[in-house]
Write an enzyme that holds these catalytic residues in place. Structure first.
Site, PDB file in Angstrom:
ATOM      1  N   GLY A 263      41.449  34.969  52.335  1.00  0.00           N
ATOM      2  CA  GLY A 263      40.813  33.667  52.277  1.00  0.00           C
ATOM      3  C   GLY A 263      39.304  33.785  52.347  1.00  0.00           C
ATOM      4  O   GLY A 263      38.749  34.824  52.723  1.00  0.00           O
ATOM      5  N   CYS A 264      38.634  32.700  52.005  1.00  0.00           N
ATOM      6  CA  CYS A 264      37.171  32.728  51.950  1.00  0.00           C
ATOM      7  C   CYS A 264      36.577  32.848  53.344  1.00  0.00           C
ATOM      8  O   CYS A 264      35.721  33.700  53.610  1.00  0.00           O
ATOM      9  CB  CYS A 264      36.658  31.482  51.228  1.00  0.00           C
ATOM     10  SG  CYS A 264      37.307  29.916  51.842  1.00  0.00           S
TER      11      CYS A 264
END
Lengths: 346, 346, 346, 346
Positions: D150-151
């Site tokens: 994920g970011c």
């Protein structure tokens, strides 16, 4: 002093919120009801958190009778088309109606039909008074139904009309290139107003077909007594508020200097409480959050053009503020009542 | 394949940084030196942190001999006026010079003098080749000194010139209303580009007196064989990059439909690798970070106007990218070499 | 009613402009002079175009005698260090001084020296009253010299202090991660506030060394009677106004639910005219342009943390608005006098 | 050289668009199909105008068989939950699947269930390889199903994990305060991402309950061999792209200086092509549009905290770029292939 009871119909949009903000501080009115169809029953401060601690109640379910029982004035901040039946039934109940939609701005049902389709109550068009206060102050005092001007027309007309009044520019070949903040597109979330798609760029929209065109033309035609046809191009700018109208016209006498045009604006606005004629290029930043207007004019002697520029806050002078200014004028109060604030800069 | 050694003179401005970004990825060139007068000796990545891990060295102190020893091509990203002596001494040493300033864009020393003051080396004006690649591809292949077009002229000319070429619009009465991102104002911090003063508003500047005016006029005059005088108004928009030029012209035949004008643009750009003719209104967001150009055209039949619109990234197609495109053309490489990327959207 | 004559010393910065905006509308004061050293003699509306049509005169050259002749109250909006001599000479002339700089906020000359260097008038530190109105309302009514709290401390203390008062959180291990609009960096143009370098990104600054740290520690230490040491990290956000303080603390009892903490905030602010305790996460957008404060608190039961959040407008509640609120309290006026407005949203 | 045929499933979101942008320039792959359920049949360049002149075709209707006929690799840019069935059927057909959703990032079906509800194919969780390349480069080379991080976890882990690896910070009491650009909220227009409601303010969201929390905890727990529980608070910032993670931890030895921590980061990233350890505070502006990572670390000796900071572009290193980096690693190509570009600054 007893306060005048006023209602807002369509309070859950940006224009509605701005009316709430202004009217809460207005010393001569009392907000009696915030009506919103879809949001009726919802806590106002849940929908507009900036009103936490300021507005405790809920949006009300609209009915003309309910409004008429509590209020003497109704501000309509409704989508295009919805104002007609609402205005009709409120007028019938004796209220003063100030409509912020486009429903009553055009005087000609025929022109209206070309841009919007058939008008649902053309008989009201003659009843309604178009109220750009600086230009029509003495013509709508006895109105029952006030058409509050559009945001683009307000910025454009305040910059251009005095030059046309004074016959300094030709009524032919006018070009208006306007730039608006994103609140002008309304509150409904769409792809086009998603931050990621408008936040760091600029684009034109509805080029050569925006519905504010006939409103500008109507008023400029009145100013010069001839039929004005112009090109109007709006753009969306990554800012919340503000309209900048850059207006190009041909001078009737190419030898005049900038001072001549500035003087015409200064003469027109010498006694206006909200309009400043500036030497520097108007900047929407300098009017933001206020009912103020900055206008200026430039001359391109080489190319034979006069460039008039107007800057306003689209939600204040372009909508809610102007509507309150109308009410002030009709009520015989100082026009600045509740509208005195300076722009929020920076 | 041996890479071509190229230098950047004036590497510490935004245009310089963009040249670095593009040239670092260019498969046929080798960056030999980043020259910057004031910043000489400073670590490049301290000045431009985006280059951390990409550029290890320091800005070099400029001397023509130093450049000539290491490079065959020099990109000049210098302020107005500083390119003249630099170009002169680099040409004398046999380098190909691509100048991104305004110093060599005007063909007439007289016109130059009206807008900038006397030119310091008028003899070079005939030597220089103005290189809007899409229009002059075959005219600067043998140049020693290339004048890379300005950002506003690039967006304007690519939108307007094909219509003038095809005699679809009149050369008289053209109005260009342009909007630029803040990088267009350069890197020097001033009140006017302080975030707090430009970040949430829009304003025009240098109205009727911006120096890109004669450049646009020169090229449009060439397109139609008649002297063009137009009005050009730039605005500053709260975004880093992008130029949108909204151009108003009078059609030579008012009965033509939009399709006719779109076809003219499509014909002009059918084989262009960077230009797209769009039906929707061009948006700077859709070209950002790329050398691409979006153009479109609209017709206002009511008011008798044609509205041509161009969108570019001012630092790429409006400066560094176009300069590299020029080099590609001169070197005989594919024009897209090192410039193929799609816009960074959103 | 006679209006109280007040002066602004240092009127040409953003805090000065905000004081002008607020005081122009304040019904009980009269602005007697706008003093600015460097800008003395310049037309105020040339420097701050938003004041066109609102303020006609020029910045005045400051002298204590001049101020004393015309005013009873002086707001000092001066850079760090310059308030000391100014306050001293104005107090000596009998004025009430409200200082918006950091010069008088710390009670300990020793702590001051660690962060700023030796204090130029340590004897005034005991004279000065720190005036976060919601917490010290009864302690500065008789002050001659008021230290208006800093912007970051205001947002932080209003969110955290009631939890510490109520012993709901530990005084150890507090982390404050704060985010500020760019006006917080002042009006001087620098590379760091150039739109092109801050307009589309976020960064921390002065990490672990920002001078508002000891101010926050001082006040939290007073709240709990123990020495608080905390970590404070400010960030710059691409927006003009607003501070969001996200504050992490360890609960003294890990079994309490969110309602418990919210109740503590609600109890603390039940009668406060400017503070709203919200269930939703506070958003600077909802307080912008107003003196309002939104605070909330969240519980991370899994990780054993309480997260208190405060949002203010840095120029209003974080500076000019709070200073006026102080004056209102001292003068015995309603605290909301001249400060009643709702946030400008959107 | 034959190019590897790759497909994008879910091409009509922002992550899909970013994959298109990167893969179009990747010298070793060939885009075989852009699949999008709702938009199937629509011209891609109508949906994403930045692709005008770059992508001619339409979104395809997805079927596993169709993908399998044309492609060897599939990037899944689908909403949470939709990746499970898609990945399952593509793996069964022999494709390498790189999934950018959260569906396969957690190793424990139990933890997954706590945050998302029951997993639809828990047997795939052990099959999937979590691929933060800098940390797991040698662990996913033979994967059939890659979980792209994920970011928020990417920015956080790259800043924090090396300090935990080196036992410089405690695994207890970690606080992560993260700030994201608005593209992180996805492409669907909602009130919360309307420019007018997020464009000039900042707010936290999903405080203490964001689903990236267990992913960060899982990876940090692996780094230190103990169960990490931390507090994670995301915020939405008015910018399109970028994540800044400001991470607070307690040092295991309070006497170490900043240089000690910086050295640990430098040692960890000495050979990494995308990571720069900076002395200045990381700024999302400096990594925008690139796969680059800026990390730094600060020490607050007074308060006993270490502050590690990471900046990435959420759509590149936080999504599409990292996915391509994974493919490069698996394919045995240089990791920078197709990802070499410098950030777009300014």
């Amino acid at each position: 002093m007893e306060r005048l009871p006023v209602a807002i119909i369509g309070a859950s949009g940006y224009t509605g919120a701005e009316l709430i903000r202004i009217l809460l501080e207005h010393p001569r009115v009392r907000l009696t009801g915030l009506y919103a169809r879809k949001h009726a029953g919802e806590k106002v401060a849940d929908d507009f958190p900036q009103l936490a601690g300021r507005v405790d109640g809920e949006y009300l379910h609209y009915s003309a009778d309910h409004v008429a029982r509590n209020s003497k004035v109704a501000f309509l901040a409704l989508p295009h088309g919805e104002s007609v039946p609402t205005a009709k039934e409120l007028i019938a109940r004796g209220l003063l109606v100030l409509d912020l939609s486009a429903d009553f701005r055009l005087k000609s049902a025929e022109v209206y039909a070309q841009w919007y389709g058939a008008h649902a109550a053309p008989e009201l068009l003659s009843e309604a008074r178009y109220a750009l206060v600086e230009r029509h102050r003495h013509a709508f005092r006895d109105a029952r139904l006030v058409a509050v001007p559009g945001c683009y027309p307000t910025a454009t007309l305040l910059a251009l009309a005095p030059l046309l009044d004074a016959k300094l520019i030709s009524h032919e070949g006018i070009v208006v290139d306007a730039k608006s903040g994103v609140t002008g597109a309304g509150r409904t979330p769409t792809q086009g107003v998603h931050f990621s798609e408008i936040g760091e760029g600029i684009r034109g929209y509805k080029i050569a077909e925006h519905r504010h065109t006939p409103e500008i033309e109507q008023e400029l035609s009145l100013a010069c007594g001839r039929e004005v046809r112009l090109t109007f191009t709006p753009h969306l700018v990554p800012m919340s508020r503000g309209i900048l109208a850059t207006c190009y016209a041909t001078p009737t006498d190419g030898t005049r200097t900038r001072a001549h045009y500035l003087d015409a604006l200064r003469a027109a606005y010498a006694k206006e409480p909200f309009v400043s004629v500036t030497e520097r290029a108007p900047d929407t930043t300098h009017v933001r959050g206020s009912n103020r207007v900055h206008v200026s004019v430039f001359v391109d002697a080489r190319a034979g053009k006069v460039i008039a520029v107007g800057a306003i806050d689209n939600l204040v002078k372009g909508a809610a503020g102007q509507a309150v200014q109308c009410l002030n004028a009709i009520a015989g109060w100082p026009e600045t009542e509740g509208l005195g604030g300076t722009a929020i800069f920076p």
